[in-house]
Each structure stands twice: as structure tokens, then as C-alpha cells.
Design a protein around this motif. Structure first.
Motif, PDB file in Angstrom:
ATOM      1  N   ASP A  18       0.830  -1.172   0.028  1.00 42.34           N
ATOM      2  CA  ASP A  18      -0.013  -0.090  -0.128  1.00 42.34           C
ATOM      3  C   ASP A  18       0.827   1.223  -0.052  1.00 42.34           C
ATOM      4  O   ASP A  18       1.827   1.234   0.722  1.00 42.34           O
ATOM      5  CB  ASP A  18      -0.847   0.134   1.109  1.00 42.34           C
ATOM      6  N   GLY A  19       0.334   2.364  -0.681  1.00 42.20           N
ATOM      7  CA  GLY A  19       0.913   3.495  -0.555  1.00 42.20           C
ATOM      8  C   GLY A  19       1.350   4.151  -1.751  1.00 42.20           C
ATOM      9  O   GLY A  19       2.214   5.190  -1.779  1.00 42.20           O
ATOM     10  N   ARG A  22      -0.017   7.585  -2.523  1.00 42.58           N
ATOM     11  CA  ARG A  22       0.668   8.886  -1.704  1.00 42.58           C
ATOM     12  C   ARG A  22       2.117   8.916  -2.084  1.00 42.58           C
ATOM     13  O   ARG A  22       2.760  10.222  -2.111  1.00 42.58           O
ATOM     14  CB  ARG A  22       0.523   8.341  -0.433  1.00 42.58           C
ATOM     15  N   ARG A  69     -12.059   2.146  -8.563  1.00 37.37           N
ATOM     16  CA  ARG A  69     -11.228   3.220  -8.803  1.00 37.37           C
ATOM     17  C   ARG A  69     -11.417   3.586 -10.061  1.00 37.37           C
ATOM     18  O   ARG A  69     -11.981   3.169 -11.014  1.00 37.37           O
ATOM     19  CB  ARG A  69      -9.550   2.910  -8.745  1.00 37.37           C
TER      20      ARG A  69
HETATM   21 MG    MG Z   1      -4.017   2.097  -0.500  1.00 36.60          MG
END
Ligand code: MG
Ligand code: IPE
Ligand code: IPE
Length: 251
Positions: A18-19, A22, A69
Motif C-alpha cells: 500500500d502507498g 501517496r 477506482r
Molecule cells: Mg491504498
């Protein structure tokens, strides 16, 4: 109940990667740039895990929920996946990496499915190290699929109605023939499971790290393994039972 052995190195590590978004946002880049770097981190983790003695690495690459998404992001992810599989096939064959998948892969784009089938077929006889990609995976859909298949097997007389064992039912999950994960790692600082291996991780250890997935290195994996080695897995028993199993004389 026999006390399972507790080696310091987890045989099966599962990672919620995850990430990526970001990571890109921090750099003023589009989200897809994060996913591209995420693929590099997948390559790093695949070999880092093997070098550190892990036998099975499961990577959560795309969840059933991720279809929601933006269309462009889903398309980019599928494109990257196809490219990744195309590039990795020769490497997997060279390095003896067996590829497997979990999830409803039959709903993935045809090009991705084709690459998956080819890679899985070409690497199926390797026994040393397995990479499992969770694609279009969600524990809830997996459970529904397993329950349906199990019900059909019961109706067909292939299973016994009085056999209410986990050992039998779990053979209908997409993780059949894979041992449960010993360690689940999630990157990016989120501390949730997001529909990942809910049944299989019943007794897994969890390590959460703030590192964003594209930045995840071998050192980060090694740190998670060190943390794992410090844990005492009790499987419902007392600490004393774990340390001094009944019937086993301690020196
Ligand atoms: Mg995520
Ligand atoms: C993980 O990174 C990749 C997938 C879920 C496909 P994210 O895309 O979820 O990154 P964040 O959480 O938005 O930073
Ligand atoms: C989990 O990450 C799914 C994958 C890593 C493939 P998400 O980013 O989709 O999870 P949530 O939405 O933050 O729970």
C-alpha cells in the motif's frame, strides 16, 4: 493439540502493498507513477524474501474493491501487470520461481490472463520458492466461491456431510495447497486488513510499517522478519505450553 514448530524465519509472508498513490502525490506525480515504482518494489521484494529464507511470498496486488477506482487508474494497473508478467517470465524460469495466483483471475483482461497462464504453466514444477499474486482477490468473494464449490461437492456426494472440518473446507479456498501465512506485512502506515486472507491469517503475526510500498527495501523486509522472530505465537495455548510442550522433555 500439537504445538506447531516456531522457526524464526516465517515460511509464508504475505504483504499488503500500500502507498503507491501517496508516494506519487508527495512528488507531485500522477498516481500511475507510484504504481510503476511499485512494480520495482515487487521485483525487489520477490528476491529479498527468497534471499532471507522465505519459501512463499504472497503479494496483494489488486483487490475486488479496486475495480471501483477511476477507469484510467484500473486500466494503467492492468497494463502494468501485463507488462510485468511479460518481462518476468524469463526471469522466473531462470531463477526457479514458481508463480501462483489467488483471486477471481477469470475476470481479469484477456491479455493478463494469457500471460498468467503461460507463466504459471512454465514455472509450475519449481519447488524451492513460490510467488503468489493476489489478483482480483477479496476474502469475502473467496469464501462465497468456496462455500458454493463445497456445497456442490456435498450434493454430488464427493464430501461427507458429517465432515465439518476446516481441513476439508479450506481445500475449497483459492489458497488450497498453500500453508497459512505466518506473517502479514502492510506498508504505508494503514493498520487494516482490507479483505485480505481473513481466514488464512487467523493466527498470522502482523507487522505494520509506515514505509510507502515503492520505498520498501530488503532492509525493511528484514526488519519485519526480525520483529516476527521476537513474537511468541501461542495458537490459543498458554505461554508455558508453548515453551514446554506436553510430552516433550526439555533439556
Ligand atoms: Mg491504498
Ligand atoms: C497500493 O497503493 C496499490 C493498489 C492498491 C493497487 P495505493 O494505490 O492504494 O496507494 P495509496 O493508498 O492511494 O497511497
Ligand atoms: C489494499 O489496498 C489492496 C491492495 C494492496 C491491492 P487499498 O489501498 O485498496 O486498501 P484501502 O482501500 O485503503 O483499505
Amino acid at each position: 493439540m500439537p504445538v506447531p514448530p516456531q522457526p524464526d524465519i516465517p515460511a509464508h509472508v504475505a504483504i499488503i502493498m500500500d502507498g503507491n498513490g501517496r508516494w506519487a502525490k508527495q512528488r507531485g506525480l500522477p498516481r500511475v507513477a507510484g504504481h510503476r515504482r511499485g512494480v520495482e518494489a515487487v521485483r525487489t521484494a520477490t528476491y529479498a524474501a527468497r534471499d532471507l529464507g522465505v519459501k512463499i511470498l504472497t503479494l496483494y496486488a489488486f483487490s475486488v474493491e479496486n475495480w471501483q477506482r477511476p477507469k484510467t487508474e484500473v486500466g494503467a494497473l492492468m497494463g502494468l501487470l501485463e507488462l510485468y508478467l511479460k518481462k518476468e517470465l524469463a526471469t522466473f524460469v531462470r531463477d526457479g520461481v514458481r508463480l501462483r495466483t489467488i483471486g477471481r483471475t477469470n475476470e481479469l483482461p484477456a491479455g493478463v490472463q494469457k500471460r498468467l497462464h503461460a507463466t504459471i504453466e512454465e514455472t509450475k514444477d519449481f519447488t524451492g520458492y513460490t510467488l503468489v499474486l493476489a489478483l482480483n482477490y477479496g476474502s469475502r468473494t473467496e469464501t462465497v466461491d468456496a462455500a458454493q464449490a463445497y456445497a456442490a461437492a456435498l450434493a454430488a456426494g464427493k464430501e461427507k456431510p458429517n465432515d465439518r472440518s476446516w481441513a476439508t473446507f479450506s481445500r475449497y479456498l483459492s489458497t488450497t495447497c498453500l500453508p497459512d501465512p505466518d506473517l502479514v506485512i502492510r506498508t504505508s502506515g494503514e493498520t487494516r486488513v482490507s479483505n485480505f486472507l481473513l481466514l488464512q491469517a487467523a493466527y498470522a503475526e502482523f507487522v505494520f510499517t509506515p514505509v510507502l510500498w515503492p520505498d520498501f527495501t530488503k532492509a525493511d523486509l528484514a526488519a519485519a522478519l526480525t520483529e516476527y522472530a521476537r513474537r511468541e505465537r501461542r495458537f490459543g495455548l498458554t505461554s508455558e505450553q508453548v515453551r514446554h510442550p506436553v510430552g516433550v522433555r526439555t533439556p
